[in-house]
Write a protein that holds these residues in place. Structure first.
Motif, mmCIF file in Angstrom:
data_model
loop_
_atom_site.group_PDB
_atom_site.id
_atom_site.type_symbol
_atom_site.label_atom_id
_atom_site.label_comp_id
_atom_site.label_asym_id
_atom_site.label_seq_id
_atom_site.Cartn_x
_atom_site.Cartn_y
_atom_site.Cartn_z
ATOM 1 N N MET A 11 0.823 -1.206 0.000
ATOM 2 C CA MET A 11 0.000 0.000 0.000
ATOM 3 C C MET A 11 0.856 1.255 0.000
ATOM 4 O O MET A 11 0.562 2.224 -0.714
ATOM 5 C CB MET A 11 -0.917 -0.023 1.227
ATOM 6 C CG MET A 11 -1.871 1.164 1.350
ATOM 7 S SD MET A 11 -1.168 2.548 2.302
ATOM 8 C CE MET A 11 -0.939 1.802 3.901
ATOM 9 N N MET A 12 1.932 1.263 0.778
ATOM 10 C CA MET A 12 2.778 2.445 0.853
ATOM 11 C C MET A 12 3.502 2.706 -0.470
ATOM 12 O O MET A 12 3.712 3.864 -0.853
ATOM 13 C CB MET A 12 3.797 2.291 1.984
ATOM 14 C CG MET A 12 3.202 2.434 3.370
ATOM 15 S SD MET A 12 2.148 3.889 3.544
ATOM 16 C CE MET A 12 3.232 5.188 2.981
ATOM 17 N N VAL A 13 3.892 1.655 -1.161
ATOM 18 C CA VAL A 13 4.515 1.835 -2.471
ATOM 19 C C VAL A 13 3.531 2.498 -3.431
ATOM 20 O O VAL A 13 3.882 3.453 -4.158
ATOM 21 C CB VAL A 13 5.009 0.488 -3.028
ATOM 22 C CG1 VAL A 13 5.496 0.642 -4.465
ATOM 23 C CG2 VAL A 13 6.128 -0.073 -2.157
ATOM 24 N N LEU A 14 2.293 2.016 -3.451
ATOM 25 C CA LEU A 14 1.284 2.579 -4.348
ATOM 26 C C LEU A 14 0.929 4.016 -3.962
ATOM 27 O O LEU A 14 0.777 4.889 -4.834
ATOM 28 C CB LEU A 14 0.025 1.695 -4.317
ATOM 29 C CG LEU A 14 0.183 0.273 -4.864
ATOM 30 C CD1 LEU A 14 -1.109 -0.509 -4.683
ATOM 31 C CD2 LEU A 14 0.576 0.306 -6.332
ATOM 32 N N VAL A 15 0.811 4.276 -2.652
ATOM 33 C CA VAL A 15 0.468 5.630 -2.195
ATOM 34 C C VAL A 15 1.587 6.611 -2.526
ATOM 35 O O VAL A 15 1.336 7.742 -2.974
ATOM 36 C CB VAL A 15 0.176 5.608 -0.683
ATOM 37 C CG1 VAL A 15 0.138 7.026 -0.125
ATOM 38 C CG2 VAL A 15 -1.148 4.920 -0.409
#
Length: 297
Positions: free
Chosen positions: A188-192
């Motif tokens: 999720m953090m990579v995508l955000v």
């Protein structure tokens, strides 16, 4: 080290680089809160399963049940003979003949509280507790077969092992769930991070024109995500702790979630989870943001 310092102790202009409002900020906060809530519950389930396995192992390891099944005319004499054999067996700390009320209580979960036990051909049950040295199970079975052929010794082995194995499987699944949740948070953090940098591409171009380095720009975004993840996970952990506190206690023996709680040092997970989210978000966002900034050149 400079990038880390800019994240933890930003300058007066660093806070103004990243827009305060946006779906990425809210997504980071609420996703962190939800995942932290699930992690705390998974930790509680794992510890509860571990305690349950030890409880079953300890409670059933040193106990056994002797069942005397005989025609009604011979039931009393066979029971007395079985009690006599137990009294002369080394390694048995105590034994007790269960009353009819106790046997009826054992049948209540299956047949209800009003079982006509007096009208049923019920065997006599003897509860056995062994001492720390234990007794010779094979020898006791041979003596019972010779003197009380209607008696059957159950040392709970066939019940204890499957129950303990099931409890440890729940423990393993709990920690596996925690690992999967952390993996989801990293993804999720990579995508955000990618979404935030892409949506602020013009801001990044302007910052580069005035001399800002990629380290400085990345620090501003990473700081925003790391602290949002920390506060979101702290909120989720706090809500999970309140939910665990409100679950039925051990006094309510009819509760399905009996024993699902944190004890002693286990409560430190409420601190470990937010700190883990902060560190994990910091590393993930920093690595991915520097990589993405290179691709935006």
């Amino acid at each position: 080290m400079v990038g880390v310092k800019n994240i933890l102790v930003p300058d007066r202009y660093g806070k103004q680089i990243v827009p305060t409002n946006g779906f990425t900020t809210l997504l980071t906060f609420f996703t962190s809160a939800s995942m932290a809530f699930l992690i705390v519950f998974s930790v509680a389930i794992s510890f509860a399963a571990d305690r349950l396995a030890h409880s079953w192992s300890d409670s059933l390891a040193n106990s056994a049940t002797l069942r005397v099944s005989a025609p009604k005319a011979d039931l009393e004499s066979q029971t007395e003979a079985a009690l006599n054999v137990l009294s002369n067996t080394k390694g048995i700390a105590s034994f007790r003949l269960l009353k009819e009320e106790e046997q009826q209580a054992l049948l209540e979960p299956w047949f209800g509280p009003k079982v006509p036990i007096k009208n049923l051909p019920m065997p006599r049950l003897i509860s056995i507790e062994e001492d720390e040295n234990g007794y010779d199970r094979a020898g006791l079975r041979l003596r019972l077969a010779a003197e009380v052929p209607s008696a059957v010794l159950d040392d709970h082995t066939r019940w204890r092992q499957p129950l303990i194995k099931a409890a440890y499987r729940i423990w393993f699944l709990g920690w596996l769930s925690i690992g999967l949740i952390f993996f989801i948070v990293i993804a999720m953090m990579v995508l955000v991070t990618r979404a935030a940098l892409s949506s602020n591409r013009k801001v990044i171009e302007v910052l580069r024109l005035v001399g800002a380095t990629d380290q400085y720009i990345a620090a501003a975004f990473v700081r925003k995500f790391a602290f949002r993840a920390f506060f979101g996970s702290a909120l989720g952990a706090m809500l999970a702790s309140v939910t665990l506190f409100l679950l039925p206690s051990e006094v309510d023996q009819t509760a399905v979630l009996l024993g699902l709680r944190l004890e002693g040092m286990e409560w430190f997970w409420l601190i470990v989870v937010p700190l883990s989210f902060f560190v994990m978000t910091f590393l993930t966002a920093r690595i991915s943001s520097l990589s993405i900034l290179k691709s935006l050149t």
